[in-house]
Each structure stands twice: as C-alpha cells, then as structure tokens.
Design a protein around this motif. Sequence first.
Motif, PDB file in Angstrom:
ATOM      1  N   LYS A   1       0.708  -1.063  -0.105  1.00  0.00           N
ATOM      2  CA  LYS A   1      -0.120  -0.288  -0.020  1.00  0.00           C
ATOM      3  C   LYS A   1       0.655   0.863  -0.210  1.00  0.00           C
ATOM      4  O   LYS A   1       1.817   1.181   0.959  1.00  0.00           O
ATOM      5  CB  LYS A   1      -0.499   0.298   0.981  1.00  0.00           C
ATOM      6  CG  LYS A   1      -1.689   0.960   0.878  1.00  0.00           C
ATOM      7  CD  LYS A   1      -2.278   1.183   2.455  1.00  0.00           C
ATOM      8  CE  LYS A   1      -3.208   2.959   3.168  1.00  0.00           C
ATOM      9  NZ  LYS A   1      -4.226   2.671   4.076  1.00  0.00           N
ATOM     10  N   PHE A   2       0.510   2.659  -1.131  1.00  0.00           N
ATOM     11  CA  PHE A   2       1.561   3.465  -0.550  1.00  0.00           C
ATOM     12  C   PHE A   2       0.427   4.310  -0.114  1.00  0.00           C
ATOM     13  O   PHE A   2      -0.460   4.558  -0.587  1.00  0.00           O
ATOM     14  CB  PHE A   2       1.688   3.663  -2.386  1.00  0.00           C
ATOM     15  CG  PHE A   2       2.634   5.572  -2.288  1.00  0.00           C
ATOM     16  CD1 PHE A   2       4.221   5.339  -1.580  1.00  0.00           C
ATOM     17  CD2 PHE A   2       1.871   6.262  -2.869  1.00  0.00           C
ATOM     18  CE1 PHE A   2       4.418   6.478  -1.958  1.00  0.00           C
ATOM     19  CE2 PHE A   2       2.489   7.139  -3.626  1.00  0.00           C
ATOM     20  CZ  PHE A   2       3.941   7.379  -2.621  1.00  0.00           C
ATOM     21  N   PHE A   3       0.795   4.649   0.933  1.00  0.00           N
ATOM     22  CA  PHE A   3       0.148   5.843   1.856  1.00  0.00           C
ATOM     23  C   PHE A   3       1.001   6.711   2.895  1.00  0.00           C
ATOM     24  O   PHE A   3       1.793   6.311   3.472  1.00  0.00           O
ATOM     25  CB  PHE A   3      -0.996   5.309   2.993  1.00  0.00           C
ATOM     26  CG  PHE A   3      -1.535   5.569   3.404  1.00  0.00           C
ATOM     27  CD1 PHE A   3      -2.583   5.971   3.280  1.00  0.00           C
ATOM     28  CD2 PHE A   3      -0.869   5.736   4.857  1.00  0.00           C
ATOM     29  CE1 PHE A   3      -3.660   7.039   4.558  1.00  0.00           C
ATOM     30  CE2 PHE A   3      -1.833   6.788   5.823  1.00  0.00           C
ATOM     31  CZ  PHE A   3      -2.859   7.369   5.162  1.00  0.00           C
ATOM     32  N   PRO A   4       0.480   8.196   2.483  1.00  0.00           N
ATOM     33  CA  PRO A   4      -0.923   8.436   1.706  1.00  0.00           C
ATOM     34  C   PRO A   4      -0.470   9.228   0.686  1.00  0.00           C
ATOM     35  O   PRO A   4       0.707   9.718   0.788  1.00  0.00           O
ATOM     36  CB  PRO A   4      -1.337   9.904   2.710  1.00  0.00           C
ATOM     37  CG  PRO A   4       0.468  10.036   3.632  1.00  0.00           C
ATOM     38  CD  PRO A   4       1.496   8.989   3.818  1.00  0.00           C
TER      39      PRO A   4
ATOM     40  N   GLY B   1       2.513  11.062  -4.876  1.00  0.00           N
ATOM     41  CA  GLY B   1       1.651  10.829  -5.958  1.00  0.00           C
ATOM     42  C   GLY B   1       2.119  10.440  -6.901  1.00  0.00           C
ATOM     43  O   GLY B   1       2.459   9.583  -6.836  1.00  0.00           O
ATOM     44  N   THR B   2       1.175  10.447  -8.011  1.00  0.00           N
ATOM     45  CA  THR B   2       1.278   9.916  -9.353  1.00  0.00           C
ATOM     46  C   THR B   2       3.145   9.781  -9.952  1.00  0.00           C
ATOM     47  O   THR B   2       3.617   9.190 -10.606  1.00  0.00           O
ATOM     48  CB  THR B   2       0.849   9.905 -10.945  1.00  0.00           C
ATOM     49  OG1 THR B   2       0.588  11.758 -10.513  1.00  0.00           O
ATOM     50  CG2 THR B   2      -0.515   9.523  -9.870  1.00  0.00           C
ATOM     51  N   ALA B   3       3.992  11.562  -9.530  1.00  0.00           N
ATOM     52  CA  ALA B   3       5.345  11.449 -10.195  1.00  0.00           C
ATOM     53  C   ALA B   3       6.133  10.453  -9.056  1.00  0.00           C
ATOM     54  O   ALA B   3       6.946  10.040  -9.617  1.00  0.00           O
ATOM     55  CB  ALA B   3       5.267  12.778  -9.691  1.00  0.00           C
ATOM     56  N   TYR B   4       5.821  10.525  -7.533  1.00  0.00           N
ATOM     57  CA  TYR B   4       6.925   9.573  -6.720  1.00  0.00           C
ATOM     58  C   TYR B   4       6.739   8.195  -7.002  1.00  0.00           C
ATOM     59  O   TYR B   4       7.763   7.311  -7.967  1.00  0.00           O
ATOM     60  CB  TYR B   4       6.498   9.697  -5.840  1.00  0.00           C
ATOM     61  CG  TYR B   4       7.139   9.244  -4.567  1.00  0.00           C
ATOM     62  CD1 TYR B   4       8.340  10.145  -3.877  1.00  0.00           C
ATOM     63  CD2 TYR B   4       6.839   7.846  -4.333  1.00  0.00           C
ATOM     64  CE1 TYR B   4       9.121   9.314  -3.401  1.00  0.00           C
ATOM     65  CE2 TYR B   4       7.947   7.372  -2.865  1.00  0.00           C
ATOM     66  CZ  TYR B   4       8.753   8.094  -2.503  1.00  0.00           C
ATOM     67  OH  TYR B   4       9.951   7.479  -1.778  1.00  0.00           O
TER      68      TYR B   4
ATOM     69  N   GLY C   1      -5.235   7.532  -0.003  1.00  0.00           N
ATOM     70  CA  GLY C   1      -4.535   8.629   0.941  1.00  0.00           C
ATOM     71  C   GLY C   1      -5.009  10.567  -0.233  1.00  0.00           C
ATOM     72  O   GLY C   1      -4.436  10.196  -1.247  1.00  0.00           O
ATOM     73  N   GLY C   2      -6.405  10.856  -0.410  1.00  0.00           N
ATOM     74  CA  GLY C   2      -6.573  12.053  -1.256  1.00  0.00           C
ATOM     75  C   GLY C   2      -7.077  11.615  -2.862  1.00  0.00           C
ATOM     76  O   GLY C   2      -6.613  12.702  -3.166  1.00  0.00           O
ATOM     77  N   ILE C   3      -7.044  10.377  -3.100  1.00  0.00           N
ATOM     78  CA  ILE C   3      -6.967  10.068  -3.838  1.00  0.00           C
ATOM     79  C   ILE C   3      -8.510   9.950  -4.120  1.00  0.00           C
ATOM     80  O   ILE C   3      -9.409   9.838  -4.010  1.00  0.00           O
ATOM     81  CB  ILE C   3      -6.885   8.119  -4.514  1.00  0.00           C
ATOM     82  CG1 ILE C   3      -5.556   7.836  -4.386  1.00  0.00           C
ATOM     83  CG2 ILE C   3      -7.665   8.003  -5.956  1.00  0.00           C
ATOM     84  CD1 ILE C   3      -4.486   7.011  -4.879  1.00  0.00           C
ATOM     85  N   THR C   4      -9.188   9.944  -5.959  1.00  0.00           N
ATOM     86  CA  THR C   4     -10.661  11.470  -6.018  1.00  0.00           C
ATOM     87  C   THR C   4     -10.716  10.906  -7.147  1.00  0.00           C
ATOM     88  O   THR C   4     -10.103   9.939  -8.150  1.00  0.00           O
ATOM     89  CB  THR C   4     -10.567  12.587  -6.177  1.00  0.00           C
ATOM     90  OG1 THR C   4      -9.678  12.985  -7.651  1.00  0.00           O
ATOM     91  CG2 THR C   4      -9.985  13.577  -4.803  1.00  0.00           C
ATOM     92  N   PRO C   5     -12.488  10.753  -7.347  1.00  0.00           N
ATOM     93  CA  PRO C   5     -12.656  10.120  -8.894  1.00  0.00           C
ATOM     94  C   PRO C   5     -11.717  10.822  -9.998  1.00  0.00           C
ATOM     95  O   PRO C   5     -11.125  10.108 -10.999  1.00  0.00           O
ATOM     96  CB  PRO C   5     -13.890  10.263  -9.277  1.00  0.00           C
ATOM     97  CG  PRO C   5     -14.750  10.463  -7.592  1.00  0.00           C
ATOM     98  CD  PRO C   5     -13.696  11.389  -6.896  1.00  0.00           C
ATOM     99  N   GLY C   6     -11.358  11.193  -9.832  1.00  0.00           N
ATOM    100  CA  GLY C   6     -10.533  12.326 -10.966  1.00  0.00           C
ATOM    101  C   GLY C   6      -9.382  12.488 -10.920  1.00  0.00           C
ATOM    102  O   GLY C   6      -9.065  12.354 -12.445  1.00  0.00           O
ATOM    103  N   THR C   7      -8.824  12.176  -9.986  1.00  0.00           N
ATOM    104  CA  THR C   7      -7.573  11.541 -10.011  1.00  0.00           C
ATOM    105  C   THR C   7      -7.271   9.798 -10.259  1.00  0.00           C
ATOM    106  O   THR C   7      -6.024   9.851 -10.515  1.00  0.00           O
ATOM    107  CB  THR C   7      -6.604  12.123  -9.063  1.00  0.00           C
ATOM    108  OG1 THR C   7      -7.317  11.349  -7.660  1.00  0.00           O
ATOM    109  CG2 THR C   7      -6.594  13.235  -8.182  1.00  0.00           C
ATOM    110  N   ALA C   8      -7.726   8.730  -8.934  1.00  0.00           N
ATOM    111  CA  ALA C   8      -7.598   7.388  -9.560  1.00  0.00           C
ATOM    112  C   ALA C   8      -7.628   7.375 -11.158  1.00  0.00           C
ATOM    113  O   ALA C   8      -6.029   6.631 -11.437  1.00  0.00           O
ATOM    114  CB  ALA C   8      -9.324   6.869  -9.409  1.00  0.00           C
ATOM    115  N   PRO C   9      -7.860   7.655 -11.931  1.00  0.00           N
ATOM    116  CA  PRO C   9      -7.271   7.057 -13.548  1.00  0.00           C
ATOM    117  C   PRO C   9      -6.767   7.171 -13.731  1.00  0.00           C
ATOM    118  O   PRO C   9      -5.314   6.779 -14.158  1.00  0.00           O
ATOM    119  CB  PRO C   9      -8.691   7.704 -14.929  1.00  0.00           C
ATOM    120  CG  PRO C   9      -9.766   8.181 -13.749  1.00  0.00           C
ATOM    121  CD  PRO C   9      -9.211   8.565 -12.347  1.00  0.00           C
TER     122      PRO C   9
END
Length: 224
Positions: free
Chosen positions: A146-149, A155-158, A175-183
């Motif tokens: 699991k990558f948290f938070p 985020g995706t860059a890391y 951690g902090g992921i939304t429908p907009g960022t999930a894809p």
Amino acid sequence: MVPDSPSAPSASSVPSVPSPVPSVLDLAPVVPVVVVEDLADAVPMARALVAGGLPAIEVTLRTPVALDAIRAIAADVPDAVVGAGTVISARNVADSVAAGARFLVSPGWTESLLVAMEGSGVPFLPGVSTTSEVVALLERGVSEMKFFPAEAAGGTAYLKSLGGPLPQARFCPTGGITPGTAPTYLALKNVGCVGGSWMLPSDAVAAKDWARVESLAREASTLR
C-alpha cells in the motif's frame, strides 16, 4: 466386532470455506476504504458495493464495531472479499483473521507487524511511503504494498519514479485519491488498484441511501 465407520458428512452439512485471494491488487480497480460507525450498516453497505462491481472491501479498524462488521460481511455477503485495514499490531492481525478478514492492509509496517502478517495465512499490503521501505520489503520477498498517504507522499510522480529502479514492486495507493485522480494512478504500470472512500459519501451513508452507494461504486468499477 468392528464398529461401523462414521458416515461422511453430506455436502450441505460442510461449511463452505472462502477460496483464497490470489492478489488484492487484481480484484477490482478500486478498493473501498470503509469506516463502519453503525454495525447495522455493514451488510447493506457491502451488498451495495458488491452490486456496483467492487467486491474487495477494506473495513478499517477505527471503530469499536469494526471486527463485528467484518464478521457480519463475511457471513452474510458471500460475494464480498472483506479485508481489514488500519492493521497496526499482531493482535489486530489475529483478531481480523479470526473475524473472517481475507486480506490485511496496514498504513505502515514494523518487523513484528510484518512477521504477524506473513504468518496470517491471508494476503497483506504493508504500507510504505519511502523508497527505503519498498526496498526493505522487496528484500523480504514482499512485492505488493500500500502506498500511503498517496497524495501527500508524492502521488503519481513519485510512483512513476519508483517504477524505473523497482519495477517488481506493485502498489495500491490510498489517501486523498478522488474519482478525478484515480485514472491517472491506474494508468501507471506499477499500480494494481487504488483505495478510496468517495463512493461512500457521509450523507448517503447517514441516509442509508444504498442505491446511491451502488451507483457510485459502479462508476468507480469502470475507472481502469
């Protein structure tokens, strides 16, 4: 005189045992992260999530009824793959598995917690947020984490940066992921799924609006 051998139990009298979970990361694109405050919500909530296409359900050990919620879902929602989240001790591991959890998720890990999870007999996702933690787990033969938070830790860059030197590691960012960022997360080669709770808005849960939960789960199930 030799006593008669006991007759074999009929198939209907033998309790069913859930099949093993091969990989939590491959069950669905999104793992709902659930906080159950009211035990009466556990089963209808799980049924709504499963009906929406999200069978893997992480019930966090953050409330007094969490273990009872896992127990209820395991008993009454056979199509759910219920797991325990916020697992931070060996006692949590033992209690969760005894309640019926089929996978374990921790926000981080220590040596003693890792040993307990390794001996649990169920899949587990130890939490990481640094490269050193990832390497340490790979040394132990653990490649799913699991990558948290997620958002706060880079985020995706890391995660994309980790994919170059450590391609064998796979993640469930939470951690902090939304429908907009999930894809964007799901598009990464080293991401198997994401964890989130947006399909369980507090007002819908308070109103017992399980139809809305199912609809939001169905939308989440198509994100990959």
